[in-house]
Design an enzyme around this catalytic site. Structure first.
Site, mmCIF file in Angstrom:
data_model
loop_
_atom_site.group_PDB
_atom_site.id
_atom_site.type_symbol
_atom_site.label_atom_id
_atom_site.label_comp_id
_atom_site.label_asym_id
_atom_site.label_seq_id
_atom_site.Cartn_x
_atom_site.Cartn_y
_atom_site.Cartn_z
ATOM 1 N N ASP A 72 0.831 -1.209 0.000
ATOM 2 C CA ASP A 72 0.000 0.000 0.000
ATOM 3 C C ASP A 72 0.874 1.270 0.000
ATOM 4 O OD1 ASP A 72 -2.547 1.130 0.079
ATOM 5 O OD2 ASP A 72 -2.575 1.242 2.263
ATOM 6 N N HIS B 149 -9.870 4.996 -0.911
ATOM 7 C CA HIS B 149 -8.987 4.949 0.258
ATOM 8 C C HIS B 149 -9.660 5.669 1.422
ATOM 9 C CE1 HIS B 149 -4.926 3.559 -1.220
ATOM 10 N NE2 HIS B 149 -5.696 3.489 -2.294
HETATM 11 O O1 G3H Z 1 -4.444 2.822 2.256
HETATM 12 C C1 G3H Z 1 -5.109 2.586 3.262
HETATM 13 C C2 G3H Z 1 -6.376 3.178 3.462
HETATM 14 O O2 G3H Z 1 -6.694 4.145 2.577
HETATM 15 C C3 G3H Z 1 -7.058 3.085 4.763
HETATM 16 O O3 G3H Z 1 -7.492 4.315 5.275
HETATM 17 O O4 G3H Z 1 -6.909 4.262 7.669
HETATM 18 O O5 G3H Z 1 -8.757 5.648 6.841
HETATM 19 O O6 G3H Z 1 -8.982 3.204 6.882
HETATM 20 P P1 G3H Z 1 -8.076 4.361 6.758
HETATM 21 ZN ZN ZN Z 2 -4.781 4.824 1.515
#
Ligand code: G3H
Ligand code: ZN
Length: 278
Positions: free
Chosen positions: A81, A205
């Site tokens: 990620d 995201h």
């Molecule tokens: O890349 C990871 C995500 O976009 C997760 O985002 O921490 O707001 O769930 P979050």
């Molecule tokens: Zn993210």
């Protein structure tokens, strides 16, 4: 065996649901995500943040997630990620099945160049690539969003997809990483315009803290992958804390980590059901 994200996201796109993607920090969280997906009989994406590669090597995460996926009769992808480093992205593709190259802070031209570079290395390994346009607010790893114009532009998405042929595209539509301060303002209109203009699976995201209604609306308007991280961290940590408070004398990590596992598993099942749109 790990799968890449191509078929599972294309299936989601045509079935008008989303594959849920979960960031995990350790073995117990990976077990919780895969066990939950097994019970839900759903495809799932296990994500490792780029910062986590400083905590443990990519090969170790890959060994854990591959072993778990071998024993699961569902499709499991292992995704890196928000990687801003092209060389690290290419190197990690040796043991992961999917990679995000995040050059969203760069100019469009630089983003296209970086994505094409990573794609050319990943294609040869049958590893899929996600890129990002616009920005997700807040802070993910060490990437801080300091742009005021965070929404992905339709014409940029069209050009980007045409020039890169990327496998999936994260679009900035007003979501934020971390805990929301105040009501998020999600630009669903922009999402609709992007969906109508490009064919590639779109990624949301920053889904922690969004209402179920907003997540459903985004999926019905064209999102095929939804990322959750912060809510899992909170669930795991709170459950472990509670377990330690409840029994101060416990010294066996298996005992309190099991509480974290159970809390994450329950949360993941809820999120998978939400993304299934049933
Ligand atoms: O890349 C990871 C995500 O976009 C997760 O985002 O921490 O707001 O769930 P979050
Ligand atoms: Zn993210």
């Amino acid at each position: 065996m790990l799968c890449n994200t191509r078929d599972i996201l294309l299936r989601a796109q045509s079935g008008k649901y989303a594959v849920a993607a979960f960031n995990v920090e350790n073995m117990e969280m990976a077990q919780a995500v895969i066990d939950a997906a097994k019970e839900e009989k759903a495809d799932v994406i296990v994500q490792i943040s780029t910062k986590s590669l400083k905590y443990a090597p990519a090969g170790l995460y890959a060994a854990i997630v591959s072993e778990l996926s071998n024993k699961a009769d569902i499709n499991v992808a292992l995704h890196l990620d928000h990687c801003t480093d092209q060389e690290l992205a290419v190197k990690t593709a040796e043991c992961f099945s999917s990679i995000m190259i995040d050059a969203s802070k760069c100019t469009l031209e630089e983003n296209i160049r970086a994505t094409k570079y990573v794609l050319s290395a990943c294609r040869a390994k049958n590893v899929t690539v996600e890129a990002e346009l616009g920005m997700v607010g807040g802070k993910e790893d060490d990437i801080v969003c300091d742009k005021t114009d965070i929404y992905a532009k339709v014409e940029d998405c069209v050009r980007f997809v045409k020039e890169t042929d990327v496998d999936s595209l994260a679009v900035g539509i007003g979501t934020m990483h971390g805990v929301y301060k105040g009501e998020p303002k999600i630009n669903v209109e922009r999402l609709k315009e992007i969906r109508a203009a490009v064919n590639v699976p779109l990624v949301l995201h920053g889904a922690s803290g969004l209402s179920s209604e907003i997540v459903r609306e985004c999926i019905s308007e064209g999102i095929s992958k939804v990322n959750f991280a912060t809510e899992l961290r909170i669930a795991f940590t709170q459950a472990v804390k509670k377990s330690l408070e409840f029994n101060e004398n416990v010294i066996d990590p298996k005992v309190y980590l099991k509480s974290g596992y159970l809390a994450v598993k329950e949360l993941v099942k809820e999120k998978i059901e939400l993304c299934s749109m049933k």
